[in-house]
Design a protein around this motif. Structure first.
Motif, PDB file in Angstrom:
ATOM      1  N   THR A 211     -11.724  -5.027  -2.020  1.00 59.63           N
ATOM      2  CA  THR A 211     -12.018  -3.781  -2.729  1.00 59.63           C
ATOM      3  C   THR A 211     -11.507  -2.614  -1.906  1.00 59.63           C
ATOM      4  O   THR A 211     -11.114  -2.771  -0.740  1.00 59.63           O
ATOM      5  N   PHE A 212     -11.542  -1.436  -2.492  1.00 62.19           N
ATOM      6  CA  PHE A 212     -11.140  -0.245  -1.746  1.00 62.19           C
ATOM      7  C   PHE A 212     -12.104   0.030  -0.588  1.00 62.19           C
ATOM      8  O   PHE A 212     -11.700   0.530   0.462  1.00 62.19           O
ATOM      9  N   ASP A 213     -13.369  -0.297  -0.778  1.00 66.68           N
ATOM     10  CA  ASP A 213     -14.351  -0.043   0.274  1.00 66.68           C
ATOM     11  C   ASP A 213     -14.130  -0.919   1.505  1.00 66.68           C
ATOM     12  O   ASP A 213     -14.470  -0.519   2.624  1.00 66.68           O
ATOM     13  N   THR A 214     -13.589  -2.116   1.310  1.00 67.76           N
ATOM     14  CA  THR A 214     -13.375  -3.024   2.441  1.00 67.76           C
ATOM     15  C   THR A 214     -11.973  -2.910   3.035  1.00 67.76           C
ATOM     16  O   THR A 214     -11.653  -3.630   3.977  1.00 67.76           O
ATOM     17  N   PHE A 215     -11.155  -2.030   2.476  1.00 71.49           N
ATOM     18  CA  PHE A 215      -9.798  -1.849   2.999  1.00 71.49           C
ATOM     19  C   PHE A 215      -9.845  -0.818   4.128  1.00 71.49           C
ATOM     20  O   PHE A 215     -10.276   0.320   3.925  1.00 71.49           O
ATOM     21  N   VAL A 216      -9.416  -1.204   5.319  1.00 72.12           N
ATOM     22  CA  VAL A 216      -9.433  -0.314   6.486  1.00 72.12           C
ATOM     23  C   VAL A 216      -8.148   0.503   6.478  1.00 72.12           C
ATOM     24  O   VAL A 216      -7.041  -0.046   6.524  1.00 72.12           O
ATOM     25  N   VAL A 217      -8.298   1.821   6.435  1.00 70.41           N
ATOM     26  CA  VAL A 217      -7.147   2.716   6.287  1.00 70.41           C
ATOM     27  C   VAL A 217      -6.732   3.258   7.644  1.00 70.41           C
ATOM     28  O   VAL A 217      -7.565   3.631   8.478  1.00 70.41           O
ATOM     29  N   GLY A 218      -5.427   3.280   7.878  1.00 76.42           N
ATOM     30  CA  GLY A 218      -4.848   3.875   9.078  1.00 76.42           C
ATOM     31  C   GLY A 218      -3.496   4.470   8.747  1.00 76.42           C
ATOM     32  O   GLY A 218      -3.044   4.423   7.592  1.00 76.42           O
ATOM     33  N   ARG A 219      -2.833   5.008   9.740  1.00 80.65           N
ATOM     34  CA  ARG A 219      -1.542   5.654   9.482  1.00 80.65           C
ATOM     35  C   ARG A 219      -0.517   4.706   8.856  1.00 80.65           C
ATOM     36  O   ARG A 219       0.264   5.123   7.992  1.00 80.65           O
ATOM     37  N   PRO A 220      -0.468   3.409   9.251  1.00 81.07           N
ATOM     38  CA  PRO A 220       0.555   2.534   8.662  1.00 81.07           C
ATOM     39  C   PRO A 220       0.363   2.242   7.172  1.00 81.07           C
ATOM     40  O   PRO A 220       1.312   1.819   6.516  1.00 81.07           O
ATOM     41  N   ASN A 221      -0.844   2.423   6.625  1.00 78.24           N
ATOM     42  CA  ASN A 221      -1.068   2.040   5.231  1.00 78.24           C
ATOM     43  C   ASN A 221      -1.711   3.125   4.385  1.00 78.24           C
ATOM     44  O   ASN A 221      -2.080   2.883   3.237  1.00 78.24           O
ATOM     45  N   GLU A 222      -1.860   4.338   4.925  1.00 79.61           N
ATOM     46  CA  GLU A 222      -2.608   5.363   4.206  1.00 79.61           C
ATOM     47  C   GLU A 222      -1.907   5.815   2.931  1.00 79.61           C
ATOM     48  O   GLU A 222      -2.567   6.138   1.938  1.00 79.61           O
ATOM     49  N   VAL A 223      -0.576   5.832   2.919  1.00 78.99           N
ATOM     50  CA  VAL A 223       0.144   6.243   1.711  1.00 78.99           C
ATOM     51  C   VAL A 223      -0.029   5.198   0.610  1.00 78.99           C
ATOM     52  O   VAL A 223      -0.306   5.537  -0.550  1.00 78.99           O
ATOM     53  N   ALA A 224       0.133   3.941   0.959  1.00 84.11           N
ATOM     54  CA  ALA A 224      -0.033   2.871  -0.028  1.00 84.11           C
ATOM     55  C   ALA A 224      -1.456   2.867  -0.581  1.00 84.11           C
ATOM     56  O   ALA A 224      -1.673   2.670  -1.790  1.00 84.11           O
ATOM     57  N   TYR A 225      -2.433   3.093   0.279  1.00 79.36           N
ATOM     58  CA  TYR A 225      -3.835   3.137  -0.155  1.00 79.36           C
ATOM     59  C   TYR A 225      -4.058   4.288  -1.137  1.00 79.36           C
ATOM     60  O   TYR A 225      -4.704   4.119  -2.179  1.00 79.36           O
ATOM     61  N   ALA A 226      -3.520   5.466  -0.819  1.00 83.60           N
ATOM     62  CA  ALA A 226      -3.691   6.622  -1.697  1.00 83.60           C
ATOM     63  C   ALA A 226      -3.035   6.389  -3.058  1.00 83.60           C
ATOM     64  O   ALA A 226      -3.594   6.760  -4.102  1.00 83.60           O
ATOM     65  N   CYS A 227      -1.869   5.769  -3.071  1.00 82.96           N
ATOM     66  CA  CYS A 227      -1.186   5.466  -4.342  1.00 82.96           C
ATOM     67  C   CYS A 227      -1.985   4.472  -5.166  1.00 82.96           C
ATOM     68  O   CYS A 227      -2.104   4.608  -6.395  1.00 82.96           O
ATOM     69  N   ALA A 228      -2.527   3.458  -4.500  1.00 86.64           N
ATOM     70  CA  ALA A 228      -3.321   2.459  -5.214  1.00 86.64           C
ATOM     71  C   ALA A 228      -4.555   3.096  -5.847  1.00 86.64           C
ATOM     72  O   ALA A 228      -4.915   2.788  -6.991  1.00 86.64           O
ATOM     73  N   ARG A 229      -5.212   3.990  -5.130  1.00 84.20           N
ATOM     74  CA  ARG A 229      -6.397   4.659  -5.676  1.00 84.20           C
ATOM     75  C   ARG A 229      -6.016   5.535  -6.869  1.00 84.20           C
ATOM     76  O   ARG A 229      -6.751   5.614  -7.855  1.00 84.20           O
ATOM     77  N   ARG A 230      -4.887   6.209  -6.783  1.00 82.81           N
ATOM     78  CA  ARG A 230      -4.454   7.061  -7.896  1.00 82.81           C
ATOM     79  C   ARG A 230      -4.229   6.221  -9.161  1.00 82.81           C
ATOM     80  O   ARG A 230      -4.648   6.613 -10.255  1.00 82.81           O
ATOM     81  N   VAL A 231      -3.575   5.081  -9.012  1.00 79.59           N
ATOM     82  CA  VAL A 231      -3.319   4.218 -10.170  1.00 79.59           C
ATOM     83  C   VAL A 231      -4.623   3.683 -10.740  1.00 79.59           C
ATOM     84  O   VAL A 231      -4.803   3.599 -11.962  1.00 79.59           O
ATOM     85  N   ALA A 232      -5.576   3.310  -9.861  1.00 85.66           N
ATOM     86  CA  ALA A 232      -6.860   2.789 -10.341  1.00 85.66           C
ATOM     87  C   ALA A 232      -7.644   3.858 -11.092  1.00 85.66           C
ATOM     88  O   ALA A 232      -8.326   3.564 -12.083  1.00 85.66           O
ATOM     89  N   GLU A 233      -7.552   5.094 -10.637  1.00 85.26           N
ATOM     90  CA  GLU A 233      -8.299   6.182 -11.268  1.00 85.26           C
ATOM     91  C   GLU A 233      -7.627   6.678 -12.544  1.00 85.26           C
ATOM     92  O   GLU A 233      -8.302   7.085 -13.487  1.00 85.26           O
TER      93      GLU A 233
END
Length: 540
Positions: A211-233
């Motif tokens: 889930t998004f809550d269990t995904f640990v965000v850092g500089r190497p993946n923060e852009v991909a995480y933000a894009c994934a959240r935008r698509v989900a929303e």
């Protein structure tokens, strides 16, 4: 008297069996004046004994459970896949808590047992508690059965063609290798189909761990995480459709795709279909084989969100690429969302048609880089929550330093240490970690350089590498510099003059003094000694 007839005793005729006794016929005149001859009904059979009644009830319960499980599987995996693998699956007999399942070939038996066995067992146990075990048996179809099957038996168009009995007739399945090719079949058998939820896969949920809550965000993946959240929303947002995620093995692509799907399903009123590229190819081929390509197209093109994982699998498979191309166009034209993941960016996926490559890159392309030390450590800290006493912080830092590739490998190493701690009943330390993970650490072994030693030591004491090779003599810089010289002597083949030159052209006597000072300090200061031992393991 010779001419008199001799009296012979009358012989009683043998009794006529009850089922052969001729019953009197009755003449019935119909309203039209026609007469018909009817046979009266034979006497009613005696009621079954309690034992016979119990067996019948048990068999009926097993049969009802099997019918429900079969219908559920057809709904979950889709008609094309069901017809290819499970349509010929029969059930019975049921003895001592074990239900025997029949298939017509060893090939099908092995495949169904490996692919669906656990799911079938769980569903049967859920429907009928008396089923404790299942066993698969090869039951080839006989020649007489094949000839009988060529008759004019009518089949309900709404049925899948299987008998609603415990002993359905089985028929020999065509070998899938002849259709897919040996290489494609091997890849399919080795692949891991991820959970899906869509119009043809009802009831199968996404992995709750991802889930998004269990995904640990850092500089190497923060852009991909933000894009994934935008698509989900907000699916199908301009500029984010399609969303293409790429990165190396074990960096979180599948995690983000599951998070997107689970979030969309939770919001409701959205149909999502998620599958690997390999499964997309398999289902496409199966639809051709079962002459149901239109149904395959309808299912995929009617979803709101289509998610394809490991897209690189379609490289070199021109026909499947062609089908995905048309599916892509249909969904985009209808304003539906597409999410794709691969190990490389669209421009680097050689073997794709140019028209497909450009379409995949026309939306949002986001990459996931190799995790930094800080991100790896954050992931480990997140995974160990609630069990910190089993693996101390020093061991977590050791893992984050030594296993710097796949996050999947990193988490796997942590799980091994946790299991070891729980089995032996005591926390692990650095020595134990090095022993338990010796195979994994050996795979990450590499030649240690003086530059690497300087970088690791600088990170540990929070100083700059340039300070270590400068002329500064303050204690906060001098001590890490001496420690790095000591480790360089222990872990590299370089001579004292070589080491001195690597630290700002210092004399070899300075290196000798540093080695002696570090040895003395390690004997007196337990905390410093522990830091040196940890650095030694990290670099060694």
């Amino acid at each position: 008297m010779d001419g008199a007839l001799k009296a012979t005793p009358l012989q009683t005729p043998p009794p006529i069996p009850e089922q052969q006794v001729a019953l009197p016929q009755e003449i019935i005149v119909t309203a039209q004046g026609e007469s018909t001859t009817t046979q009266p009904s034979p006497p009613e059979a005696p009621p079954p004994t309690p034992a016979e009644s119990g067996e019948g009830n048990a068999e009926s319960a097993i049969q009802a459970a099997w019918v429900k499980v079969r219908d559920h599987l057809r709904a979950v995996i889709g008609a094309a896949e069901y017809d290819s693998w499970l349509k010929r699956l029969g059930a019975g007999p049921f003895v001592d808590g074990e239900l025997v399942l029949h298939l017509p070939s060893r090939f099908l038996c092995d495949w169904v047992r490996d692919k669906y066995g656990a799911r079938i067992k769980a569903l049967l146990a859920q429907e009928e508690g008396s089923i404790k075990r299942i066993a698969f048996k090869v039951t080839p179809r006989t020649k007489a059965a094949r000839q009988a099957g060529k008759g004019t038996k009518k089949v309900d168009p709404q049925s899948d063609g299987a008998e609603d009995t415990l002993f359905p007739e089985v028929e020999q399945a065509p070998d899938l290798l002849a259709t897919m090719g040996e290489g494609a079949f091997a890849a399919h058998r080795a692949g891991q189909d991820q959970p899906a939820h869509g119009p043809d896969d009802p009831g199968v949920m996404f992995d709750p761990r991802f889930t998004f809550d269990t995904f640990v965000v850092g500089r190497p993946n923060e852009v991909a995480y933000a894009c994934a959240r935008r698509v989900a929303e907000s699916p199908a947002t301009p500029g984010f459709n399609p969303l293409f995620l790429y990165g190396g093995v074990g960096l979180g692509k599948t995690h983000l795709m599951h998070a997107i799907g689970a979030d969309l399903i939770e919001r409701g009123k959205v149909s999502v279909s998620y599958m690997s590229a390999e499964k997309f190819m398999y289902r496409f081929i199966a639809s051709i084989r079962s002459q149901s390509t239109m149904e395959f197209k309808r299912q995929l093109r009617s979803v709101d969100v289509l998610m394809i994982d490991d897209f690189q699998f379609l490289i070199g498979k021109d026909n499947t690429q062609e089908e995905f191309f048309h599916t892509f166009n249909a969904l985009i034209d209808a304003g539906r969302q597409i999410v794709v993941s691969a190990d490389k960016s669209p421009s680097d996926l050689s073997g794709l048609e140019d028209r497909l490559r450009t379409r995949l890159g026309c939306g949002m392309v986001a990459d996931l880089h190799d995790p930094t030390f800080e991100l790896r450590l954050s992931i480990l800290v997140d995974k160990i929550k609630g069990r910190e006493e089993l693996v101390p912080a020093a061991v977590l830092e050791f893992l984050a330093h030594r296993i710097d590739g796949s996050v999947r490998e990193l988490v796997g190493a942590l799980n091994r240490l946790i299991a070891h701690a729980e089995l032996v009943g005591r926390p692990v330390n650095l020595e134990t970690a090095q022993h338990v993970l010796r195979d994994l650490l050996a795979a990450h072994e590499r030649t240690t350089s003086i530059e690497e030693i300087q970088r690791r030591v600088a990170e540990h004491w929070n100083v700059r590498v340039t300070d270590m090779i400068s002329s500064r003599r303050v204690r906060t810089v001098a001590r890490p510099r001496q420690a790095a010289m000591y480790l360089a002597k222990q872990l590299t083949p370089y001579s004292l003059p070589d080491i001195g030159r690597a630290f700002g052209n210092r004399d070899h006597t300075t290196v000798m003094h540093a080695i002696k000072a570090v040895g003395t300090l390690m004997a007196k200061d337990a905390e410093f000694r522990e830091s040196m031992e940890m650095l030694n393991r990290l670099l060694g």
